[in-house]
Structure formats: structure tokens, C-alpha cells
Design a protein around this motif. Structure first.
Motif, PDB file in Angstrom:
ATOM      1  N   ALA A   1       0.827  -1.205   0.000  1.00 14.23           N
ATOM      2  CA  ALA A   1       0.000   0.000   0.000  1.00 14.23           C
ATOM      3  C   ALA A   1       0.863   1.258   0.000  1.00 14.23           C
ATOM      4  N   ARG A   2       1.961   1.248   0.761  1.00 17.30           N
ATOM      5  CA  ARG A   2       2.844   2.413   0.788  1.00 17.30           C
ATOM      6  C   ARG A   2       3.487   2.646  -0.577  1.00 17.30           C
ATOM      7  N   VAL A   3       3.944   1.552  -1.200  1.00 23.03           N
ATOM      8  CA  VAL A   3       4.569   1.679  -2.518  1.00 23.03           C
ATOM      9  C   VAL A   3       3.568   2.209  -3.534  1.00 23.03           C
TER      10      VAL A   3
ATOM     11  N   THR B   1       3.839   5.637  -5.681  1.00 26.34           N
ATOM     12  CA  THR B   1       3.798   5.570  -7.141  1.00 26.34           C
ATOM     13  C   THR B   1       2.655   6.409  -7.700  1.00 26.34           C
ATOM     14  N   SER B   2       1.494   6.335  -7.044  1.00 22.05           N
ATOM     15  CA  SER B   2       0.337   7.107  -7.503  1.00 22.05           C
ATOM     16  C   SER B   2       0.598   8.602  -7.391  1.00 22.05           C
ATOM     17  N   ALA B   3       1.244   9.011  -6.301  1.00 22.67           N
ATOM     18  CA  ALA B   3       1.535  10.435  -6.119  1.00 22.67           C
ATOM     19  C   ALA B   3       2.484  10.935  -7.198  1.00 22.67           C
TER      20      ALA B   3
ATOM     21  N   SER C   1       2.861   9.655 -10.216  1.00 19.75           N
ATOM     22  CA  SER C   1       2.138   9.668 -11.492  1.00 19.75           C
ATOM     23  C   SER C   1       1.225  10.878 -11.585  1.00 19.75           C
ATOM     24  N   ALA C   2       0.586  11.216 -10.464  1.00 16.71           N
ATOM     25  CA  ALA C   2      -0.317  12.368 -10.459  1.00 16.71           C
ATOM     26  C   ALA C   2       0.449  13.652 -10.732  1.00 16.71           C
ATOM     27  N   ARG C   3       1.646  13.765 -10.157  1.00 20.20           N
ATOM     28  CA  ARG C   3       2.436  14.976 -10.393  1.00 20.20           C
ATOM     29  C   ARG C   3       2.848  15.092 -11.857  1.00 20.20           C
ATOM     30  N   ARG C   4       3.168  13.946 -12.471  1.00 19.93           N
ATOM     31  CA  ARG C   4       3.566  13.986 -13.881  1.00 19.93           C
ATOM     32  C   ARG C   4       2.404  14.376 -14.787  1.00 19.93           C
ATOM     33  N   ARG C   5       1.174  14.036 -14.372  1.00 24.41           N
ATOM     34  CA  ARG C   5       0.001  14.336 -15.205  1.00 24.41           C
ATOM     35  C   ARG C   5      -0.525  15.749 -15.010  1.00 24.41           C
TER      36      ARG C   5
END
Length: 277
Positions: free
Chosen positions: A253-255, A259-261, A263-267
């Protein structure tokens, strides 16, 4: 070696403690099977000179219900004896090795059995190597142990074990997942009935059955009420598997969150007024 706090180790402040007069002990149960014990303090603690230690670095759920952290093991005179054993090993490993060799030369040990650690474990490569040298020099004595140091044994013992040394890997440690069907293993069960139901063999009649009997070894849990409540009817292997699964879920869950954070910054769209590359 176990974790040692070196802030309190000056010889002037902490003179060397008296060495144990006798290294091996024998209670009634051990006497009945011709065996003696070598004991260290259980798991983690602090020596009288301030140093900290962990004699069971691969302990898992077992430390929550360890019989060696209960009852007579906590009596001051008993704790002091076990800590003196550990201090001897830590401060003068070669001297301890020679003292053990000298004690084992006594005729009463010939043909007998030494249980290494009714408390503690092989906490370092150097300490295990010292025991292996002792075994190879005292071929008339038999040695056995339970251990959770699976990786250490795979590397240092299994390739060339002394002929007079038998061991059983015990569940309830952080390396449980590395055990295989070919290993001799011991698991703590809630009671004798659950051992029978699982098709395992109890070692309750003689501790030597752990290394001389069938390779699936059942150990009935100590009848300590608050330990039994913690066990909740589980085997050590089941309890440890639950803990490992929960830890894996949290780690995953931490990973995923990290990873989601990213990806969100890149988008995220460029700030207003910025120029396209």
C-alpha cells in the motif's frame, strides 16, 4: 555480533565481570535424557554495563510468547547467570571457546547431548563458527539445537555439518518463508490434540525427539494463560504467516501510494503562463 551500545564499554567504568564457573547446566528433564543446556538471555535486553543486545535476531511472533521471558528466567539470579554467559561470549569469544572445550572434556559428557540454547540463538557468524569448531574437536559429545537462523545455517552449517550435530528449524521467525519441505521443522501448537490432528509428532516425551524423531516436530504450547490467549488457537507458523501477510499488505500500500503520487504529479498540467517546450 548482536547490537552493542559502545558508549558504556570503557574498562575503567566497567571492569570485566567474573566468568561463569560452569557453562553447562542440567535440570531434571535434561538429566532424564542425558542432556545439558547452554543458555543465553532471551531476545533483546541490556547488560549491567549498559550495552544492549539481541540474541535472537530472527525472532518473529515467538518473542511475544517466549517461555524464556517468563517465570524463573526472570529471577535476578537466573538472569544474571545468563547475562554473564553472554558477556563472556561478547568480550572474549576465543576464551569462551577454550573454556567450553575444557568443560566438555570431562568424562560425564562423553556420549551425552548438549542442547545449545534453551534460550537465545546463533546471533552472529563468528559465534556460530565457534560452536562448529567446538563440535569438531569434541567428537565424543552430541550437540543439537532449535534455530530460526535459517540463512546463517544454509551458508555456514548445511554445506559441511559436523557429524555430531543435529538441528531443527523452528517456526515463528522472520525467515519462516525460506523453509522447504525437505527441512526438519518444529512448530508450536496449542496442545497435543492439535499436533495429532495435523499429523505431526510431538516431542513432549523427550526433547531429543525434535532431532531424532520424525521431521515434522510438534511442540505443545506452554500452559501460561496470557500466552495462550495471545496464541488464539494458532500454530506459530500460522501466526507468523498472518503477520508477514499484514506487513506485505502495508508495504504494498505504501509503494502504491508513492507511485500514484508521482504519477499524479507527472500528469498535472503546466502552470498558467508557462511556455511549452
Amino acid at each position: 555480533m548482536p547490537s552493542i551500545d559502545t558508549a558504556h564499554t570503557s574498562s575503567s567504568a566497567n571492569p570485566s565481570p567474573a566468568r561463569p564457573r560452569r557453562l553447562l547446566t542440567q535440570n531434571r528433564e535434561m538429566r532424564a535424557i542425558g542432556a545439558w543446556n547452554w543458555t543465553l538471555p532471551a531476545w533483546a535486553g541490556r547488560l549491567p554495563d549498559g550495552r544492549t543486545y539481541n540474541t535472537c535476531p530472527s525472532a518473529g511472533v515467538c518473542r511475544e510468547v517466549c517461555y524464556a521471558r517468563h517465570g524463573a528466567y526472570l529471577w535476578p539470579v537466573v538472569r544474571a547467570k545468563h547475562q554473564a554467559n553472554l558477556q563472556f561470549v561478547l568480550d572474549d569469544l576465543s576464551g569462551w571457546e577454550q573454556a567450553m572445550l575444557g568443560e566438555l572434556a570431562a568424562p560425564r559428557f562423553r556420549g551425552g547431548w548438549i542442547r545449545i540454547h534453551d534460550s537465545g540463538d546463533f546471533f552472529s557468524d563468528a559465534y556460530l563458527a565457534s560452536w562448529l569448531r567446538i563440535m569438531r574437536q569434541r567428537t565424543g559429545v552430541n550437540f543439537y539445537c532449535y534455530t530460526k537462523e535459517i540463512r546463517r545455517f544454509r551458508a555456514l552449517v548445511e554445506p559441511d555439518p559436523p557429524a555430531n550435530f543435529l538441528w531443527v528449524y523452528s517456526y515463528g521467525g522472520t525467515q519462516d518463508s525460506e523453509l522447504t519441505a525437505s527441512d526438519r521443522v518444529a512448530d508450536v501448537f496449542p496442545d497435543e490434540a492439535s499436533i495429532d490432528a495435523a499429523g505431526w509428532s510431538s516431542q513432549d516425551a523427550s526433547d531429543l525427539l525434535a532431532v531424532l524423531g520424525p521431521k515434522l516436530v510438534g511442540v505443545p504450547a506452554n500452559r501460561i494463560p496470557h500466552f495462550l490467549r495471545r496464541l488464539q488457537g494458532r500454530r506459530f507458523s500460522e501466526w507468523q504467516a498472518e503477520v508477514d501477510a499484514e506487513r506485505h499488505t502495508r508495504r504494498t500500500a505504501r509503494v502504491q501510494a508513492i507511485t500514484s503520487a508521482r504519477s499524479a504529479r507527472r500528469r498535472m498540467p503546466p502552470e498558467s503562463g508557462s511556455k511549452a517546450a
